[in-house]
Design a protein around this motif. Structure first.
Motif, PDB file in Angstrom:
ATOM      1  N   THR A  89      39.358  29.682  30.117  1.00  0.00           N
ATOM      2  CA  THR A  89      40.607  29.095  29.649  1.00  0.00           C
ATOM      3  C   THR A  89      40.830  27.687  30.167  1.00  0.00           C
ATOM      4  OG1 THR A  89      43.006  29.412  29.642  1.00  0.00           O
ATOM      5  CG2 THR A  89      41.822  30.197  31.590  1.00  0.00           C
ATOM      6  N   ALA A  90      41.644  26.941  29.447  1.00  0.00           N
ATOM      7  CA  ALA A  90      42.065  25.618  29.910  1.00  0.00           C
ATOM      8  C   ALA A  90      43.169  25.737  30.955  1.00  0.00           C
ATOM      9  CB  ALA A  90      42.545  24.788  28.719  1.00  0.00           C
ATOM     10  N   ARG A  91      43.720  26.927  31.126  1.00  0.00           N
ATOM     11  CA  ARG A  91      44.817  27.144  32.093  1.00  0.00           C
ATOM     12  C   ARG A  91      44.213  27.266  33.486  1.00  0.00           C
ATOM     13  NH1 ARG A  91      49.871  29.243  29.438  1.00  0.00           N
ATOM     14  NH2 ARG A  91      50.435  29.443  31.617  1.00  0.00           N
ATOM     15  N   ALA A  92      44.329  26.181  34.258  1.00  0.00           N
ATOM     16  CA  ALA A  92      43.648  26.102  35.554  1.00  0.00           C
ATOM     17  C   ALA A  92      44.603  26.086  36.746  1.00  0.00           C
ATOM     18  CB  ALA A  92      42.770  24.858  35.585  1.00  0.00           C
ATOM     19  N   GLN A  93      45.882  26.340  36.522  1.00  0.00           N
ATOM     20  CA  GLN A  93      46.837  26.340  37.623  1.00  0.00           C
ATOM     21  C   GLN A  93      46.613  27.550  38.525  1.00  0.00           C
ATOM     22  OE1 GLN A  93      49.003  23.751  38.086  1.00  0.00           O
ATOM     23  NE2 GLN A  93      47.931  22.857  36.343  1.00  0.00           N
ATOM     24  N   ASP A  94      46.963  27.408  39.790  1.00  0.00           N
ATOM     25  CA  ASP A  94      46.804  28.513  40.735  1.00  0.00           C
ATOM     26  C   ASP A  94      47.529  29.771  40.268  1.00  0.00           C
ATOM     27  OD1 ASP A  94      45.184  27.049  42.413  1.00  0.00           O
ATOM     28  OD2 ASP A  94      46.805  26.488  43.787  1.00  0.00           O
ATOM     29  N   ASP A  95      48.729  29.610  39.689  1.00  0.00           N
ATOM     30  CA  ASP A  95      49.480  30.773  39.197  1.00  0.00           C
ATOM     31  C   ASP A  95      48.724  31.493  38.086  1.00  0.00           C
ATOM     32  OD1 ASP A  95      51.531  30.370  40.975  1.00  0.00           O
ATOM     33  OD2 ASP A  95      52.882  29.436  39.512  1.00  0.00           O
ATOM     34  N   ASP A  96      48.052  30.726  37.223  1.00  0.00           N
ATOM     35  CA  ASP A  96      47.271  31.329  36.146  1.00  0.00           C
ATOM     36  C   ASP A  96      46.097  32.125  36.716  1.00  0.00           C
ATOM     37  OD1 ASP A  96      48.829  30.199  34.042  1.00  0.00           O
ATOM     38  OD2 ASP A  96      47.771  28.296  34.320  1.00  0.00           O
ATOM     39  N   LYS A  97      45.400  31.521  37.665  1.00  0.00           N
ATOM     40  CA  LYS A  97      44.266  32.211  38.291  1.00  0.00           C
ATOM     41  C   LYS A  97      44.734  33.462  39.022  1.00  0.00           C
ATOM     42  CE  LYS A  97      41.436  28.099  38.777  1.00  0.00           C
ATOM     43  NZ  LYS A  97      40.771  27.172  39.697  1.00  0.00           N
ATOM     44  N   ARG A  98      45.838  33.350  39.736  1.00  0.00           N
ATOM     45  CA  ARG A  98      46.385  34.503  40.460  1.00  0.00           C
ATOM     46  C   ARG A  98      46.721  35.633  39.495  1.00  0.00           C
ATOM     47  NH1 ARG A  98      50.593  32.231  42.489  1.00  0.00           N
ATOM     48  NH2 ARG A  98      49.371  31.125  44.029  1.00  0.00           N
ATOM     49  N   ARG A  99      47.316  35.273  38.371  1.00  0.00           N
ATOM     50  CA  ARG A  99      47.647  36.298  37.366  1.00  0.00           C
ATOM     51  C   ARG A  99      46.384  36.996  36.879  1.00  0.00           C
ATOM     52  NH1 ARG A  99      51.051  35.495  31.724  1.00  0.00           N
ATOM     53  NH2 ARG A  99      50.998  37.685  31.130  1.00  0.00           N
ATOM     54  N   GLY A 100      45.327  36.233  36.652  1.00  0.00           N
ATOM     55  CA  GLY A 100      44.060  36.824  36.238  1.00  0.00           C
ATOM     56  C   GLY A 100      43.518  37.799  37.264  1.00  0.00           C
TER      57      GLY A 100
END
Length: 131
Positions: A89-100
């Motif tokens: 994904t293009a979503r590279a924010q820490d919150d996005d990674k944490r959600r994953g």
């Protein structure tokens, strides 16, 4: 690379962008993976039980059903919880990674991704049983 006729595993490539979907599929196919594609999360869930892939590569931002929801459904399904999931994904924010990671994905790659890294991640995941 795999030997002639050797299949390293089956991968379901899910992305609504045809160019990205084909880029991933071609790279994995050339490496020796059997590749099936889906155009969005709902298409993935509709096909996953027929395909029974070792690994699913999953875009996050897609119409119909996003990658987050798709990954959660794969993780909670009795027949699909063992399938390895790679978010791309293009979503590279820490919150996005944490959600994953909270969902339980096995790997998280950000776009633009290095095809060699993708191949190595998929190869490693396909070779190890989910525990």
């Amino acid at each position: 690379m795999a030997g002639v006729g050797e299949v390293l595993g089956k991968v379901l490539v899910v992305d609504d962008d045809e160019v990205i979907r084909q880029l991933i599929a071609v790279n994995l196919n050339l490496e020796g993976f059997e590749v099936v594609t889906a155009t969005d999360g709902q298409d993935c869930l509709d096909r996953v039980l027929d395909v029974m892939p070792d690994v699913v590569t999953l875009d996050v931002m897609m119409p119909c059903l996003d990658g987050w929801t798709t990954a959660e459904r794969l993780r909670t399904g009795e027949a699909t919880r063992h399938i390895k999931v790679v978010l791309i994904t293009a979503r590279a924010q820490d919150d996005d990674k944490r959600r994953g990671w909270e969902i339980g994905v096995d790997a998280y790659l950000t776009k633009p991704f290095d095809p060699a890294e993708l191949i190595q991640v998929v190869r490693d995941l396909a070779a190890t049983p989910r525990g």
